[in-house]
Design an enzyme around this catalytic site. Structure first.
Site, PDB file in Angstrom:
ATOM      1  N   MET A  38       0.846  -1.167   0.000  1.00  0.00           N
ATOM      2  CA  MET A  38       0.000   0.000   0.000  1.00  0.00           C
ATOM      3  C   MET A  38       0.895   1.234   0.000  1.00  0.00           C
ATOM      4  O   MET A  38       1.578   1.516   0.985  1.00  0.00           O
ATOM      5  CB  MET A  38      -0.903  -0.030   1.235  1.00  0.00           C
ATOM      6  CG  MET A  38      -1.584   1.274   1.518  1.00  0.00           C
ATOM      7  SD  MET A  38      -2.844   1.227   2.806  1.00  0.00           S
ATOM      8  CE  MET A  38      -1.985   0.566   4.199  1.00  0.00           C
ATOM      9  N   PRO A  39       0.917   2.003  -1.101  1.00  0.00           N
ATOM     10  CA  PRO A  39       1.716   3.231  -1.140  1.00  0.00           C
ATOM     11  C   PRO A  39       1.144   4.287  -0.196  1.00  0.00           C
ATOM     12  O   PRO A  39      -0.064   4.471  -0.107  1.00  0.00           O
ATOM     13  CB  PRO A  39       1.597   3.711  -2.580  1.00  0.00           C
ATOM     14  CG  PRO A  39       1.111   2.545  -3.355  1.00  0.00           C
ATOM     15  CD  PRO A  39       0.328   1.717  -2.402  1.00  0.00           C
ATOM     16  N   GLU A  40       2.034   4.970   0.498  1.00  0.00           N
ATOM     17  CA  GLU A  40       1.645   6.090   1.345  1.00  0.00           C
ATOM     18  C   GLU A  40       2.524   7.281   0.976  1.00  0.00           C
ATOM     19  O   GLU A  40       3.736   7.152   0.866  1.00  0.00           O
ATOM     20  CB  GLU A  40       1.838   5.753   2.826  1.00  0.00           C
ATOM     21  CG  GLU A  40       0.877   4.694   3.309  1.00  0.00           C
ATOM     22  CD  GLU A  40       0.845   4.583   4.826  1.00  0.00           C
ATOM     23  OE1 GLU A  40       1.055   5.606   5.514  1.00  0.00           O
ATOM     24  OE2 GLU A  40       0.620   3.466   5.303  1.00  0.00           O
TER      25      GLU A  40
END
Length: 67
Positions: free
Chosen positions: A1-3
């Site tokens: 999950m990119p943040e």
């Protein structure tokens, strides 16, 4: 999950910040092949007196520009 975390000086509207976050979400989804539901964007804002560039706070910089 990119943040993605964005640090910026305070002063933009909620609408401007939402547009920035939407555009970044779209770019990551498009170029990294990630489902937008898995992308988290966070904006951290600092008061203008708490942010400095070139040895002057952003308050001082703004005053020097006459704004």
């Amino acid at each position: 999950m990119p943040e993605v975390t964005i640090n910026m000086a305070a002063g933009r509207t909620d609408e401007q910040k939402a547009a920035i976050m939407r555009d970044i979400t779209t770019a990551i989804a498009t170029h990294a092949g990630v489902d937008p539901e898995n992308i988290v964007i966070q904006i951290n804002e600092a008061p203008l007196a708490h942010k400095m560039k070139g040895g002057k706070t952003f308050v001082e910089r703004k005053a020097a520009q006459g704004k």
